[in-house]
Scaffold this motif. Structure first.
Motif, mmCIF file in Angstrom:
data_model
loop_
_atom_site.group_PDB
_atom_site.id
_atom_site.type_symbol
_atom_site.label_atom_id
_atom_site.label_comp_id
_atom_site.label_asym_id
_atom_site.label_seq_id
_atom_site.Cartn_x
_atom_site.Cartn_y
_atom_site.Cartn_z
ATOM 1 N N LEU A 164 0.593 -1.117 0.333
ATOM 2 C CA LEU A 164 -0.002 -0.297 0.075
ATOM 3 C C LEU A 164 1.087 1.472 0.010
ATOM 4 O O LEU A 164 2.287 1.580 1.012
ATOM 5 C CB LEU A 164 -1.368 0.128 1.498
ATOM 6 N N ARG A 165 0.511 2.199 -0.607
ATOM 7 C CA ARG A 165 1.356 3.505 -0.857
ATOM 8 C C ARG A 165 0.354 5.328 -1.034
ATOM 9 O O ARG A 165 -0.566 4.584 -1.824
ATOM 10 C CB ARG A 165 2.374 3.518 -2.017
ATOM 11 N N ARG A 166 0.710 5.996 0.058
ATOM 12 C CA ARG A 166 -0.812 6.910 -0.559
ATOM 13 C C ARG A 166 0.399 7.830 -1.468
ATOM 14 O O ARG A 166 1.454 8.405 -0.662
ATOM 15 C CB ARG A 166 -0.805 7.478 1.181
ATOM 16 N N ASP A 167 -0.305 8.241 -2.187
ATOM 17 C CA ASP A 167 0.653 9.814 -2.783
ATOM 18 C C ASP A 167 -0.399 11.085 -3.365
ATOM 19 O O ASP A 167 -1.719 10.461 -3.748
ATOM 20 C CB ASP A 167 1.116 8.950 -4.248
ATOM 21 N N ILE B 174 -2.727 0.074 -4.058
ATOM 22 C CA ILE B 174 -2.964 -0.594 -3.110
ATOM 23 C C ILE B 174 -2.827 -1.576 -4.165
ATOM 24 O O ILE B 174 -3.623 -1.631 -5.820
ATOM 25 C CB ILE B 174 -4.389 -0.841 -2.067
ATOM 26 N N THR B 175 -2.359 -3.069 -3.922
ATOM 27 C CA THR B 175 -2.528 -4.655 -4.187
ATOM 28 C C THR B 175 -2.006 -5.648 -3.815
ATOM 29 O O THR B 175 -1.846 -5.614 -2.395
ATOM 30 C CB THR B 175 -0.676 -4.626 -5.275
ATOM 31 N N LEU B 176 -3.582 -6.619 -3.909
ATOM 32 C CA LEU B 176 -3.294 -7.440 -3.317
ATOM 33 C C LEU B 176 -3.611 -8.924 -3.460
ATOM 34 O O LEU B 176 -3.213 -8.758 -5.174
ATOM 35 C CB LEU B 176 -4.552 -7.355 -2.721
ATOM 36 N N GLN B 177 -3.250 -9.821 -3.185
ATOM 37 C CA GLN B 177 -2.433 -11.452 -3.985
ATOM 38 C C GLN B 177 -3.787 -11.904 -3.623
ATOM 39 O O GLN B 177 -4.001 -12.677 -2.678
ATOM 40 C CB GLN B 177 -1.502 -12.007 -3.455
ATOM 41 N N PHE B 178 -3.969 -12.577 -5.069
ATOM 42 C CA PHE B 178 -5.386 -13.871 -4.636
ATOM 43 C C PHE B 178 -5.170 -14.758 -5.090
ATOM 44 O O PHE B 178 -3.558 -14.859 -5.899
ATOM 45 C CB PHE B 178 -6.199 -12.818 -5.195
ATOM 46 N N PRO C 235 -2.223 -10.685 -8.793
ATOM 47 C CA PRO C 235 -2.797 -9.391 -8.130
ATOM 48 C C PRO C 235 -3.620 -8.780 -8.411
ATOM 49 O O PRO C 235 -3.884 -9.157 -9.702
ATOM 50 C CB PRO C 235 -0.867 -8.587 -8.568
ATOM 51 N N LEU C 236 -4.449 -8.085 -8.149
ATOM 52 C CA LEU C 236 -5.812 -6.985 -8.010
ATOM 53 C C LEU C 236 -4.443 -5.691 -7.452
ATOM 54 O O LEU C 236 -3.894 -5.518 -6.845
ATOM 55 C CB LEU C 236 -6.979 -7.502 -7.556
ATOM 56 N N GLY C 237 -5.042 -4.295 -7.803
ATOM 57 C CA GLY C 237 -4.656 -3.340 -7.996
ATOM 58 C C GLY C 237 -5.578 -2.613 -8.235
ATOM 59 O O GLY C 237 -6.657 -2.299 -8.534
ATOM 60 N N VAL C 238 -5.832 -1.380 -6.955
ATOM 61 C CA VAL C 238 -6.425 -0.713 -6.665
ATOM 62 C C VAL C 238 -6.365 0.873 -5.858
ATOM 63 O O VAL C 238 -5.439 1.221 -6.027
ATOM 64 C CB VAL C 238 -7.561 -1.593 -5.366
ATOM 65 N N ILE C 239 -6.683 1.949 -6.747
ATOM 66 C CA ILE C 239 -6.482 2.950 -7.100
ATOM 67 C C ILE C 239 -7.966 3.567 -6.125
ATOM 68 O O ILE C 239 -8.871 3.265 -6.620
ATOM 69 C CB ILE C 239 -6.149 3.851 -7.982
ATOM 70 N N LYS D 290 -2.998 -1.944 6.802
ATOM 71 C CA LYS D 290 -2.938 -0.862 6.812
ATOM 72 C C LYS D 290 -4.107 0.036 6.078
ATOM 73 O O LYS D 290 -4.405 1.114 6.456
ATOM 74 C CB LYS D 290 -1.967 -0.740 5.741
ATOM 75 N N ILE D 291 -4.674 -0.347 5.295
ATOM 76 C CA ILE D 291 -6.019 -0.465 4.316
ATOM 77 C C ILE D 291 -6.860 -0.315 5.800
ATOM 78 O O ILE D 291 -7.000 1.213 5.884
ATOM 79 C CB ILE D 291 -6.627 -1.629 4.213
#
Length: 311
Positions: free
Chosen positions: A61-64, A70-74, A90-94, A195-196
């Motif tokens: 997780l990174r805040r900009d 966010i990336t999560l591994q399924f 990976p799943l990416g989330v913005i 972190k989320i």
């Protein structure tokens, strides 16, 4: 939702698709730079999309500024040729205020029903609720995968009891490797989910907070189960490998004992079968003496080795 599936998960197709929902949710599958810009994403963030296209990308997780990446591994099941093998994709989330963007290299089976449902909702949930639902699906997908792997361990154990073939050992090895990958991936997912749960956007939404906390707890339980199953599969491999080695040693011991039992009669028969002058060769009783002596020695050795438990 128009989603293109690549034939090879390691090499996404040249084309991709995007769906923009009126709630501020949009989904990108294997996007190209033009798709990325058309979806309203910054060109400087293209590296994030490339990270998602990498099947080995880890959870983070990174805040900009006002955006959260966010990336999560399924968990993803292997092909038909390797049905007991599991990997992670990976799943990416913005997350950007009320807007959320999900990015995939290819469609993931656990998420497909949810994305399909989202597409047809007239009033989709808020971005933080979508993220909470994704975490819930993530935890459930690991629970389902671990259930399948545990069943595979029991099936493989029964097969090994009967066959002890190399194929069954390799199957158990693949299961053990999958569980180890799960254990490592879940550590990253748990850290990212924690972190989320600490994000201000999440803490301001009580239902989403509760759902994410529940998902975090389920991920921790899944990690513990993966650790136990991995230890179980490793112990099984060690136990069966030791059992096979013990069976081999026992078989060699039995062969050696049988050779010793038949060695004396064979030696006597060989000595009195040579073409030379031998003692008592002209007597009529020497044959029965040799047979009796050889039989007596063999019977005595048999009783001795049986008492020792070697045969």
């Amino acid at each position: 939702m128009d989603v293109s599936l690549p034939a090879d998960p390691y090499h996404p197709p040249a084309s991709s698709s995007a769906l923009v929902n009126g709630s501020g949710w949009q989904h990108l599958t294997a996007p190209r730079p033009t798709d990325w810009e058309r979806a309203g994403q910054l060109a400087d963030d293209w590296d994030f999309a490339q990270d998602i296209l990498d099947p080995d990308e880890r959870s983070w997780l990174r805040r900009d500024g006002g955006r959260v990446f966010i990336t999560l591994q399924f968990p993803v099941k292997g092909g038909d040729a390797d049905a007991d093998s599991w990997e992670q994709r990976p799943l990416g989330v913005i997350l950007q205020g009320p807007r959320i963007t999900t990015v995939l290299a290819r469609e993931l089976a656990p998420l497909s029903p949810f994305f399909g449902q989202m597409e047809h909702l007239s009033s989709p949930p808020e971005s933080v609720e979508i993220l909470a639902a994704i975490l819930k699906i993530l935890a459930q997908s690991y629970e389902d995968a671990l259930h399948e792997l545990n069943a595979a361990i029991h099936d493989n154990e029964q097969q090994l009891d009967w066959t002890q073939s190399n194929g069954d050992f390799f199957t158990l090895l693949e299961i053990s490797k999958s569980l180890t990958r799960f254990e490592v991936a879940l550590v990253g997912n748990i850290a990212t989910a924690f972190k989320i749960s600490r994000l201000p956007e999440i803490r301001d939404d009580l239902p989403a907070t509760r759902q994410i906390d529940t998902a975090l707890l389920e991920l921790q339980v899944a990690h513990e189960r993966a650790r136990v199953y991995a230890g179980t599969s490793t112990s099984m491999m060690d136990a069966y490998a030791g059992m096979v080695q013990n069976n081999i040693n026992h078989g060699l011991k039995v062969v050696t004992v049988l050779a010793m039992i038949f060695y004396v009669p064979s030696l006597l028969a060989t000595l009195y079968g040579v073409n030379t002058t031998l003692p008592f060769q002209n007597t009529h009783w020497i044959f029965w003496v040799i047979v009796g002596l050889g039989t007596s020695v063999s019977v005595g050795l048999t009783l001795f080795f049986r008492r020792k438990g070697w045969i």
